[in-house]
Structures are given as C-alpha cells and as structure tokens.
Design a protein around this motif. Structure first.
Motif, PDB file in Angstrom:
ATOM      1  N   PRO A 249       0.821  -1.218   0.000  1.00 28.64           N
ATOM      2  CA  PRO A 249       0.000   0.000   0.000  1.00 28.64           C
ATOM      3  C   PRO A 249       0.853   1.265   0.000  1.00 28.64           C
ATOM      4  CG  PRO A 249      -0.857  -1.590   1.578  1.00 28.64           C
ATOM      5  CD  PRO A 249       0.460  -2.133   1.109  1.00 28.64           C
ATOM      6  N   GLY A 250       0.489   2.204  -0.865  1.00 27.41           N
ATOM      7  CA  GLY A 250       1.176   3.480  -0.949  1.00 27.41           C
ATOM      8  C   GLY A 250       2.469   3.460  -1.734  1.00 27.41           C
ATOM      9  N   PHE A 251       2.870   2.309  -2.253  1.00 31.72           N
ATOM     10  CA  PHE A 251       4.177   2.177  -2.900  1.00 31.72           C
ATOM     11  C   PHE A 251       4.321   3.120  -4.085  1.00 31.72           C
ATOM     12  CE2 PHE A 251       6.915  -0.023  -6.050  1.00 31.72           C
ATOM     13  CZ  PHE A 251       8.086  -0.109  -5.310  1.00 31.72           C
ATOM     14  N   TYR A 252       3.277   3.257  -4.899  1.00 29.39           N
ATOM     15  CA  TYR A 252       3.372   4.060  -6.116  1.00 29.39           C
ATOM     16  C   TYR A 252       3.001   5.529  -5.908  1.00 29.39           C
ATOM     17  CZ  TYR A 252       3.752  -0.312  -8.764  1.00 29.39           C
ATOM     18  OH  TYR A 252       4.167  -1.527  -9.259  1.00 29.39           O
ATOM     19  N   ASP A 253       2.494   5.887  -4.734  1.00 29.68           N
ATOM     20  CA  ASP A 253       1.953   7.235  -4.542  1.00 29.68           C
ATOM     21  C   ASP A 253       2.942   8.354  -4.881  1.00 29.68           C
ATOM     22  OD1 ASP A 253      -0.373   6.030  -3.807  1.00 29.68           O
ATOM     23  OD2 ASP A 253      -0.200   6.477  -1.658  1.00 29.68           O
ATOM     24  N   PRO A 254       4.218   8.286  -4.447  1.00 30.87           N
ATOM     25  CA  PRO A 254       5.123   9.406  -4.735  1.00 30.87           C
ATOM     26  C   PRO A 254       5.800   9.351  -6.107  1.00 30.87           C
ATOM     27  CG  PRO A 254       6.240   7.849  -3.308  1.00 30.87           C
ATOM     28  CD  PRO A 254       4.849   7.302  -3.554  1.00 30.87           C
ATOM     29  N   VAL A 255       5.565   8.303  -6.880  1.00 31.56           N
ATOM     30  CA  VAL A 255       6.259   8.161  -8.163  1.00 31.56           C
ATOM     31  C   VAL A 255       5.811   9.259  -9.122  1.00 31.56           C
ATOM     32  CG1 VAL A 255       6.605   6.688 -10.175  1.00 31.56           C
ATOM     33  CG2 VAL A 255       6.515   5.676  -7.895  1.00 31.56           C
ATOM     34  N   LEU A 303      10.186  -4.674  -7.844  1.00 30.03           N
ATOM     35  CA  LEU A 303      10.596  -5.499  -6.709  1.00 30.03           C
ATOM     36  C   LEU A 303      10.962  -6.874  -7.236  1.00 30.03           C
ATOM     37  CD1 LEU A 303      10.911  -6.511  -3.813  1.00 30.03           C
ATOM     38  CD2 LEU A 303       8.418  -6.679  -3.656  1.00 30.03           C
ATOM     39  N   SER A 304      12.196  -7.302  -6.947  1.00 32.31           N
ATOM     40  CA  SER A 304      12.661  -8.619  -7.369  1.00 32.31           C
ATOM     41  C   SER A 304      13.044  -9.437  -6.148  1.00 32.31           C
ATOM     42  CB  SER A 304      13.880  -8.501  -8.299  1.00 32.31           C
ATOM     43  OG  SER A 304      13.569  -7.772  -9.460  1.00 32.31           O
ATOM     44  N   ILE A 305      12.685 -10.711  -6.170  1.00 25.17           N
ATOM     45  CA  ILE A 305      13.143 -11.662  -5.148  1.00 25.17           C
ATOM     46  C   ILE A 305      14.431 -12.273  -5.687  1.00 25.17           C
ATOM     47  CG2 ILE A 305      12.589 -13.750  -3.845  1.00 25.17           C
ATOM     48  CD1 ILE A 305       9.584 -13.015  -4.444  1.00 25.17           C
ATOM     49  N   ARG A 332      13.916  -1.551  -6.917  1.00 18.63           N
ATOM     50  CA  ARG A 332      14.450  -0.476  -7.729  1.00 18.63           C
ATOM     51  C   ARG A 332      13.401   0.633  -7.729  1.00 18.63           C
ATOM     52  NH1 ARG A 332      19.968  -1.307  -8.737  1.00 18.63           N
ATOM     53  NH2 ARG A 332      20.235  -3.580  -8.654  1.00 18.63           N
ATOM     54  N   LEU A 333      13.829   1.833  -7.377  1.00 16.88           N
ATOM     55  CA  LEU A 333      12.893   2.910  -7.078  1.00 16.88           C
ATOM     56  C   LEU A 333      12.920   3.984  -8.146  1.00 16.88           C
ATOM     57  CD1 LEU A 333      13.719   3.194  -3.271  1.00 16.88           C
ATOM     58  CD2 LEU A 333      12.056   1.705  -4.422  1.00 16.88           C
ATOM     59  N   ALA A 334      11.741   4.509  -8.445  1.00 22.78           N
ATOM     60  CA  ALA A 334      11.593   5.514  -9.490  1.00 22.78           C
ATOM     61  C   ALA A 334      11.684   6.913  -8.899  1.00 22.78           C
ATOM     62  CB  ALA A 334      10.267   5.313 -10.213  1.00 22.78           C
ATOM     63  N   GLU A 335      11.795   7.887  -9.813  1.00 31.35           N
ATOM     64  CA  GLU A 335      11.915   9.277  -9.394  1.00 31.35           C
ATOM     65  C   GLU A 335      10.741   9.663  -8.490  1.00 31.35           C
ATOM     66  OE1 GLU A 335      12.689  13.550 -11.637  1.00 31.35           O
ATOM     67  OE2 GLU A 335      12.837  11.677 -12.749  1.00 31.35           O
ATOM     68  N   GLY A 336      11.065  10.243  -7.338  1.00 31.89           N
ATOM     69  CA  GLY A 336      10.056  10.632  -6.367  1.00 31.89           C
ATOM     70  C   GLY A 336      10.004   9.733  -5.147  1.00 31.89           C
ATOM     71  N   GLN A 337      10.489   8.508  -5.258  1.00 31.76           N
ATOM     72  CA  GLN A 337      10.441   7.581  -4.132  1.00 31.76           C
ATOM     73  C   GLN A 337      11.656   7.751  -3.225  1.00 31.76           C
ATOM     74  OE1 GLN A 337       9.793   3.888  -6.541  1.00 31.76           O
ATOM     75  NE2 GLN A 337       8.108   3.526  -5.105  1.00 31.76           N
ATOM     76  N   ASP A 338      11.449   7.478  -1.948  1.00 31.97           N
ATOM     77  CA  ASP A 338      12.501   7.534  -0.944  1.00 31.97           C
ATOM     78  C   ASP A 338      12.704   6.137  -0.379  1.00 31.97           C
ATOM     79  OD1 ASP A 338      13.022   7.760   2.249  1.00 31.97           O
ATOM     80  OD2 ASP A 338      14.123   9.305   1.153  1.00 31.97           O
ATOM     81  N   PRO A 339      13.929   5.602  -0.394  1.00 30.66           N
ATOM     82  CA  PRO A 339      14.136   4.215   0.051  1.00 30.66           C
ATOM     83  C   PRO A 339      13.768   3.978   1.509  1.00 30.66           C
ATOM     84  CG  PRO A 339      16.239   5.329  -0.307  1.00 30.66           C
ATOM     85  CD  PRO A 339      15.186   6.222  -0.861  1.00 30.66           C
ATOM     86  N   HIS A 340      13.953   4.962   2.368  1.00 28.72           N
ATOM     87  CA  HIS A 340      13.583   4.785   3.778  1.00 28.72           C
ATOM     88  C   HIS A 340      12.067   4.732   3.939  1.00 28.72           C
ATOM     89  CE1 HIS A 340      17.695   5.273   5.290  1.00 28.72           C
ATOM     90  NE2 HIS A 340      17.836   6.195   4.367  1.00 28.72           N
ATOM     91  N   GLN A 341      11.346   5.524   3.159  1.00 31.80           N
ATOM     92  CA  GLN A 341       9.891   5.481   3.206  1.00 31.80           C
ATOM     93  C   GLN A 341       9.374   4.144   2.686  1.00 31.80           C
ATOM     94  OE1 GLN A 341       7.839   8.136   0.513  1.00 31.80           O
ATOM     95  NE2 GLN A 341       6.099   8.343   1.905  1.00 31.80           N
ATOM     96  N   VAL A 342       9.977   3.636   1.617  1.00 31.28           N
ATOM     97  CA  VAL A 342       9.572   2.333   1.080  1.00 31.28           C
ATOM     98  C   VAL A 342       9.839   1.239   2.104  1.00 31.28           C
ATOM     99  CG1 VAL A 342      10.044   0.612  -0.704  1.00 31.28           C
ATOM    100  CG2 VAL A 342       9.868   3.031  -1.317  1.00 31.28           C
ATOM    101  N   GLU A 343      10.950   1.311   2.807  1.00 29.82           N
ATOM    102  CA  GLU A 343      11.228   0.323   3.852  1.00 29.82           C
ATOM    103  C   GLU A 343      10.136   0.329   4.911  1.00 29.82           C
ATOM    104  OE1 GLU A 343      14.328  -0.525   7.529  1.00 29.82           O
ATOM    105  OE2 GLU A 343      14.850   0.988   6.023  1.00 29.82           O
TER     106      GLU A 343
END
Length: 481
Positions: A249-255, A303-305, A332-343
């Motif tokens: 949930p919310g993963f794509y919101d900031p992209v 997201l890759s396993i 792998r994160l797109a423009e606008g995403q923050d890795p700490h927020q995704v975590e």
C-alpha cells in the motif's frame, strides 16, 4: 611515450600492447568484496592500482583503510584557477557463481573475438581504466593537464558502499571538485554511444521468517506446525498483485509520472521489446501493465526476489519442517520515491500479513535514492561532444534501471553533478558468467575520455547546475555534439 593531439586518434602499437597487458593484469585480481576469502585479493588489487597511479605520473597517491576494504586516492593539481574533475571507479567485483557456467576462467582475462573475458572486465575495471589511460597519455606530454584531476577508486561498491559515505564526509575538502565522472553504465550498442541522465534508486533487504526453535520431523509435526517456508512463500506471493504491480500500500503514490515527451523519446531511442527479450533470453515479458518493457526497467519501480534460503538443500530427501526461511529482496525505485519510506511501507505491510504462528524480521542492507541530472549542463554537453569525437556518432540520452549509490553521495556531500559516461554493452554479461569487455570500445573510450578532459579544461567557471535524487526533471532533448 610522446603523443600529440594529432596522434590521439591512433595509439602506437607498443603503447596499446602495454595498456592491454595492464588491463588484463587488473582483471586478473579476484577482488570479490563480498567474500572474506578474497580479502587478500581485494587488498592486492588496491595496492596494484596505487602503484599504477604513481607510475603514470599522478601525485598524493594514498591507500585509505576502511573497516573493510581500502579506498585508493590520487590527484594531479595543475592550477587552482582551473576546474577540477573527480574520476570515480570501483575495483571490487561480483562473485563468480554459478562457477560451472563459465566457459573461460573467471579471472584468466582471456581474449577471444575482440572480447576480454573476466569477472569485472566491464563492471567496472575496464570502464574506469579508460580514464587512467587517457590521463597517462596526457601526462606523457610536455605541458600540464588541461584541468585538475582527482581519482577515487572504491573496493566496496558491489556490497553497497557501506564505508564510502563516511569517507566522503570525512575527506570532503580533499575531494572538492566541480564535477564527477563515472563510467559504469552501458552504451546503447557497440556502435551507438549513450549518455545516461537518470538512475533508479534501490532498497535491498532480507526477510526472515522464524518458526520452531529447531527443525522438526515432518512426519510427526507436518500439518500441526506452520512451516516457515510456507509462511515466507505466502508473504512473498502477496508482494505483487496478479497484474505484476507491487502490492505494498502506498508504494506508487510518490512516483512522478514521466511526460509524454520523455516516453516518446525513450520509445524512439531505447531498446525494442524484441531486443530486451533477446538479451534476457526469455520468450515473453512480464510486469506492470501500461508500460513498455524498457519503461518498466527505467521509469517505473520494481521489486525482485533475488534469493531464497530454507530447509534441506542437499541431494535426496530430508523429512523436516525447517526452523526458519529467508528471502533477499531488491527494490528499484523511481523518481520521487525515498528508500527509507519504502522500507517503512514494507514493514507495515509485513506486520499486517504475518501469521501469529511465526515471527518475521526485516533487515535493510542498502538505501540509495534515484538520481537525475540535466543533459543541458555544460559538463553534460562536453560529454556528448566527447562521445561524438570518440565514437564518430552523437550519443542518445538514456535512463538506466540500475543504481549507483555514489552519485547521490557526491550530490549530498560535495554538491557536484556526476556525468555517467558508460562504455559497457547491454549484453556483456555483467554479474553473470562469461562477463566481457568489448575491446574496440576500450580504445574508443580512451579517445572519448581524452576529448572530454580537454573540453572540460576549457570550461573555466562551472555554470550552476541541476541534478537531484528527488526533485529534478531532466531536459529530454537529444544531446548534440
């Protein structure tokens, strides 16, 4: 060796043979940073590089110790009034597994059909070595370099650069520069250069599911105790929906959505669907609907396993319920995403889904934000002009689906943009068996670097630049020479 500007287009046979022998020696180091058994080889490679940098005429050569693998530094200061370029590369390499799939010795540096084979030949030893050879040629002349140069060679890139950030913070004054250049990306093809203006970010993590204190007999407890492997499989299956979109949930919101102009440009100059499928050696693509395969790899997050561990792995059968199971995850994160927020989004989602019979833990191992640099910068235009001179063709602009954490560190701590001048090929097997460097592009790369260094020396005062790991929107116009 004495050279002149007129001889840049054609290197002497003696110098070329020496440069190739040195490259083969460099590739011969089994500098696998992730494996403790190869610590000696990593250090040996750093020592060799330091000796080589001194040998070509660079000053202040140092091998800096870190908690794990060394960082090699060198410089050549010619005039404080001239601009300064920081050249970055990494001399550590990926593991060779699956070792049995190699058809040549992984560290034999063998040459066959214009290809130099070996782990790290393209990623990244052959690519950064191009710039060292260009500097060697310039330093062999009677006059000074056209600009000040600093070299930073890292031994931990393939394990997420855990000590590089602290090194850059600590030695910020030493590393001060106007721009950085990094060669660790791809050309569009062997004949078509490409200037990379965007990278995806990254979050790497390991998810572990813990069940019973010890392995249990499946005949006694099977069906009565939740198997951690089964629980892990259920959690992993819930990370994507049926269409291939990430279900967190919310993963794509900031992209940030790409413009129609950029998407049209990438469709025109990027690889085709057939080319990507051929390079991946698969019959059909997969992933988020509404985007081409290329767009999915460079504009959209994924997201890759990347690894699974749990239960009995040997031959035959062992009747157990394992005590734990784990999976390695690569975002792998797109423009606008923050890795700490995704975590944090991932942690909340896993807490909600984990059944009470097991315990799930998540250990994040790498955070790197996305990165974009404007192709209209004078330094980027200089790179485009150098490509055109070195390859005989103007470069196209491209995004890369990969992640290079150091570019964000340079932006954050040094305040400088990084030019991504790749020389690899899309099919040179980086991170896989039979990795190779296409040698014609090694020589073209040296010529390109020569022209780039000379052109930068003419940029007497750097223009204010725009590069961002979170907010920039790059100009999509084709780079011109």
């Amino acid at each position: 060796m004495k050279t002149t500007a007129a001889s840049f287009e054609e290197f002497s046979p003696a110098w070329s043979q020496k440069a190739l022998a040195e490259l083969r020696e460099l590739v011969g180091f089994a500098s696998i940073s992730t494996a403790p058994a190869h610590t000696g080889a990593v250090r040996g490679c750093a020592t060799w590089l330091a000796r080589h940098l001194r040998g070509i005429g660079l000053d202040a050569v140092q091998v800096f110790e870190t908690p794990r693998h060394p960082i090699v530094y060198a410089e050549k200061r010619v005039d404080p009034a001239r601009p300064t370029l920081l050249i970055y590369g990494h001399y550590d390499v990926q593991p060779i597994e699956p070792a049995a799939a190699w058809t040549v010795p992984p560290f034999g540096a063998r040459i066959r059909d214009d290809k130099l084979y070996g782990r790290g030949a393209s990623d990244d030893k052959g690519q950064f070595f191009v710039h060292l050879k260009a500097l060697e040629l310039l330093l062999s002349q009677n006059g000074p370099l056209p600009l000040n140069v600093k070299i930073l060679l890292e031994g931990e890139e393939e394990i997420g650069s855990p000590n590089l950030g602290e090194f850059i913070r600590r030695y910020r004054r030493l590393l001060r520069a106007d721009w950085a250049v990094l060669s660790d990306t791809n050309l569009l093809s062997a004949q078509q250069p490409a200037l990379t203006y965007g990278l995806r970010g990254s979050l790497a993590a390991e998810l572990t599911v813990i069940g019973p204190r010890a392995e249990l007999h499946s005949g006694v407890f099977g069906g009565a105790v939740l198997n951690p492997l089964q629980a892990l499989s259920t959690l992993l299956a819930a990370l994507h929906d049926a269409t291939g979109r990430v279900a967190i949930p919310g993963f794509y919101d900031p992209v940030r959505a790409a413009s129609a102009e950029e998407r049209a440009y990438l469709r025109r100059y990027g690889p085709s669907e057939a080319q990507l499928l051929r390079e991946a050696q698969v019959a059909q693509g997969w992933g988020e609907p509404g985007y081409t395969l290329y767009e999915r790899t460079v504009l959209r997050p994924s997201l890759s396993i990347t690894g699974l561990r749990g239960g009995y792995q040997g031959a035959g059968v062992q009747s157990i319920v394992p005590a734990r199971a784990s999976a390695k995850l690569s975002f792998r994160l797109a423009e606008g995403q923050d890795p700490h927020q995704v975590e944090e989004q991932l942690r909340r989602y896993l807490r909600r889904l984990t059944p009470p019979q097991v315990q799930a833990t998540l250990r994040a191992q790498l955070h790197a934000p996305p990165y974009t640099v404007a192709p209209t910068l004078p330094v980027m235009q200089a790179a485009a002009q150098a490509y055109a001179r070195g390859f005989g063709r103007a470069p196209v602009l491209q995004r890369s689906g990969g992640t290079i954490p150091v570019v964000s560190l340079f932006e954050q701590h040094l305040g400088i943009p990084t030019v991504l001048m790749g020389l690899g090929l899309p099919d040179d097997h980086k991170h896989g068996p039979d990795e190779f460097l296409f040698l014609p592009n090694f020589w073209r790369g040296i010529r390109t670097s020569l022209f780039f260094l000379r052109r930068l020396g003419q940029l007497t005062s750097p223009t204010p630049w725009l590069c961002s790991s979170s907010t920039a929107t790059a100009t999509r116009a084709r780079a011109t020479a």
